[in-house]
Design a protein around this motif. Sequence first.
Motif, mmCIF file in Angstrom:
data_model
loop_
_atom_site.group_PDB
_atom_site.id
_atom_site.type_symbol
_atom_site.label_atom_id
_atom_site.label_comp_id
_atom_site.label_asym_id
_atom_site.label_seq_id
_atom_site.Cartn_x
_atom_site.Cartn_y
_atom_site.Cartn_z
ATOM 1 N N VAL A 191 21.621 49.619 75.888
ATOM 2 C CA VAL A 191 20.309 49.843 76.488
ATOM 3 C C VAL A 191 20.175 51.324 76.801
ATOM 4 O O VAL A 191 21.145 51.996 77.111
ATOM 5 C CB VAL A 191 20.074 49.000 77.758
ATOM 6 N N PHE A 192 18.956 51.821 76.682
ATOM 7 C CA PHE A 192 18.701 53.229 76.940
ATOM 8 C C PHE A 192 17.237 53.390 77.297
ATOM 9 O O PHE A 192 16.436 52.482 77.106
ATOM 10 C CB PHE A 192 19.061 54.094 75.730
ATOM 11 N N TYR A 193 16.897 54.532 77.831
ATOM 12 C CA TYR A 193 15.492 54.797 78.126
ATOM 13 C C TYR A 193 15.054 56.047 77.382
ATOM 14 O O TYR A 193 15.852 56.920 77.072
ATOM 15 C CB TYR A 193 15.234 54.916 79.628
ATOM 16 N N GLN A 194 13.788 56.054 77.044
ATOM 17 C CA GLN A 194 13.201 57.199 76.345
ATOM 18 C C GLN A 194 11.703 57.203 76.595
ATOM 19 O O GLN A 194 11.166 56.267 77.192
ATOM 20 C CB GLN A 194 13.494 57.139 74.848
ATOM 21 N N GLN A 195 11.054 58.237 76.104
ATOM 22 C CA GLN A 195 9.601 58.338 76.218
ATOM 23 C C GLN A 195 8.962 57.058 75.686
ATOM 24 O O GLN A 195 9.317 56.586 74.612
ATOM 25 C CB GLN A 195 9.091 59.543 75.414
ATOM 26 N N SER A 196 8.054 56.499 76.445
ATOM 27 C CA SER A 196 7.382 55.265 76.055
ATOM 28 C C SER A 196 6.570 55.450 74.778
ATOM 29 O O SER A 196 5.934 56.480 74.576
ATOM 30 C CB SER A 196 6.448 54.811 77.178
ATOM 31 N N GLN A 197 6.578 54.443 73.943
ATOM 32 C CA GLN A 197 5.737 54.437 72.754
ATOM 33 C C GLN A 197 4.405 53.751 73.048
ATOM 34 O O GLN A 197 3.505 53.759 72.232
ATOM 35 C CB GLN A 197 6.461 53.747 71.597
ATOM 36 N N ARG A 198 4.288 53.144 74.248
ATOM 37 C CA ARG A 198 3.060 52.453 74.642
ATOM 38 C C ARG A 198 2.106 53.351 75.394
ATOM 39 O O ARG A 198 0.921 53.083 75.449
ATOM 40 C CB ARG A 198 3.396 51.255 75.550
ATOM 41 N N ILE B 189 12.481 51.206 78.888
ATOM 42 C CA ILE B 189 13.846 50.811 78.546
ATOM 43 C C ILE B 189 13.820 50.034 77.235
ATOM 44 O O ILE B 189 12.963 49.166 77.034
ATOM 45 C CB ILE B 189 14.486 49.991 79.677
ATOM 46 N N TYR B 190 14.762 50.356 76.380
ATOM 47 C CA TYR B 190 14.888 49.754 75.053
ATOM 48 C C TYR B 190 16.289 49.202 74.889
ATOM 49 O O TYR B 190 17.203 49.575 75.628
ATOM 50 C CB TYR B 190 14.644 50.813 73.966
ATOM 51 N N LYS B 191 16.464 48.335 73.884
ATOM 52 C CA LYS B 191 17.803 47.845 73.576
ATOM 53 C C LYS B 191 17.982 47.741 72.072
ATOM 54 O O LYS B 191 17.022 47.697 71.297
ATOM 55 C CB LYS B 191 18.059 46.484 74.207
ATOM 56 N N SER B 192 19.247 47.687 71.684
ATOM 57 C CA SER B 192 19.632 47.394 70.308
ATOM 58 C C SER B 192 20.877 46.523 70.380
ATOM 59 O O SER B 192 21.688 46.665 71.292
ATOM 60 C CB SER B 192 19.924 48.680 69.531
ATOM 61 N N VAL C 162 15.725 48.939 67.174
ATOM 62 C CA VAL C 162 15.465 49.229 68.586
ATOM 63 C C VAL C 162 14.292 48.377 69.044
ATOM 64 O O VAL C 162 13.275 48.287 68.356
ATOM 65 C CB VAL C 162 15.163 50.732 68.762
ATOM 66 N N GLN C 163 14.449 47.739 70.210
ATOM 67 C CA GLN C 163 13.411 46.866 70.745
ATOM 68 C C GLN C 163 13.040 47.304 72.156
ATOM 69 O O GLN C 163 13.921 47.495 73.004
ATOM 70 C CB GLN C 163 13.899 45.425 70.816
ATOM 71 N N ASN C 164 11.756 47.454 72.415
ATOM 72 C CA ASN C 164 11.270 47.700 73.764
ATOM 73 C C ASN C 164 11.481 46.409 74.554
ATOM 74 O O ASN C 164 11.219 45.317 74.040
ATOM 75 C CB ASN C 164 9.786 48.078 73.715
ATOM 76 N N LEU C 165 11.971 46.493 75.790
ATOM 77 C CA LEU C 165 12.239 45.286 76.565
ATOM 78 C C LEU C 165 10.991 44.607 77.100
ATOM 79 O O LEU C 165 11.065 43.551 77.712
ATOM 80 C CB LEU C 165 13.219 45.585 77.706
ATOM 81 N N GLY C 166 9.832 45.184 76.876
ATOM 82 C CA GLY C 166 8.585 44.494 77.171
ATOM 83 C C GLY C 166 8.107 44.656 78.600
ATOM 84 O O GLY C 166 8.731 45.293 79.440
ATOM 85 N N ALA C 167 6.964 44.015 78.879
ATOM 86 C CA ALA C 167 6.247 44.188 80.141
ATOM 87 C C ALA C 167 6.961 43.585 81.344
ATOM 88 O O ALA C 167 6.699 43.988 82.476
ATOM 89 C CB ALA C 167 4.836 43.618 80.022
ATOM 90 N N VAL C 168 7.860 42.639 81.147
ATOM 91 C CA VAL C 168 8.607 42.085 82.283
ATOM 92 C C VAL C 168 9.509 43.164 82.875
ATOM 93 O O VAL C 168 9.673 43.257 84.089
ATOM 94 C CB VAL C 168 9.443 40.858 81.861
ATOM 95 N N ILE C 169 10.061 44.001 82.030
ATOM 96 C CA ILE C 169 10.939 45.091 82.465
ATOM 97 C C ILE C 169 10.151 46.379 82.634
ATOM 98 O O ILE C 169 10.242 47.047 83.657
ATOM 99 C CB ILE C 169 12.075 45.318 81.443
ATOM 100 N N ASN C 170 9.396 46.777 81.617
ATOM 101 C CA ASN C 170 8.705 48.064 81.597
ATOM 102 C C ASN C 170 7.298 47.948 82.169
ATOM 103 O O ASN C 170 6.483 47.177 81.690
ATOM 104 C CB ASN C 170 8.635 48.601 80.164
ATOM 105 N N SER C 171 7.046 48.745 83.205
ATOM 106 C CA SER C 171 5.713 48.792 83.808
ATOM 107 C C SER C 171 4.967 49.997 83.241
ATOM 108 O O SER C 171 5.457 50.668 82.337
ATOM 109 C CB SER C 171 5.854 48.926 85.330
ATOM 110 N N SER C 172 3.821 50.306 83.800
ATOM 111 C CA SER C 172 3.088 51.494 83.369
ATOM 112 C C SER C 172 3.647 52.755 84.028
ATOM 113 O O SER C 172 3.137 53.847 83.805
ATOM 114 C CB SER C 172 1.594 51.342 83.668
ATOM 115 N N TYR C 173 4.695 52.601 84.835
ATOM 116 C CA TYR C 173 5.375 53.729 85.466
ATOM 117 C C TYR C 173 6.739 53.917 84.800
ATOM 118 O O TYR C 173 7.049 53.261 83.814
ATOM 119 C CB TYR C 173 5.523 53.487 86.970
#
Length: 83
Positions: free
Chosen positions: A11-18, A25-28, A39-50
């Motif tokens: 898992v890692f974090y990077q600039q949002s693509q959304r 936060i993303y995972k592979s 690479v998969q974005n962990l989605g709205a349950v994990i990633n907010s607009s912040y």
Amino acid sequence: MLASRMTANIVFYQQSQRWIWGLDIYKSVRSSGDNWGPVQNLGAVINSSYNEETPFILKNGKRLYFSSFGHDNMVDTIFTMPK
């Protein structure tokens, strides 16, 4: 980003693509040997607009800890690792 040979998930974090700004936060998942899946974005349950950042998975791979400025302003939010 660092992964050992025994790690099945990274898992890692990077600039949002959304969003124009923000960190997500993303995972592979390791597919075989030194090969990693997409690479998969962990989605709205994990990633907010912040910003979500500094993810850490426990050795058992079932708990994900991370810092968040979007989950009720809680830091060190704990989630079950998404499959």
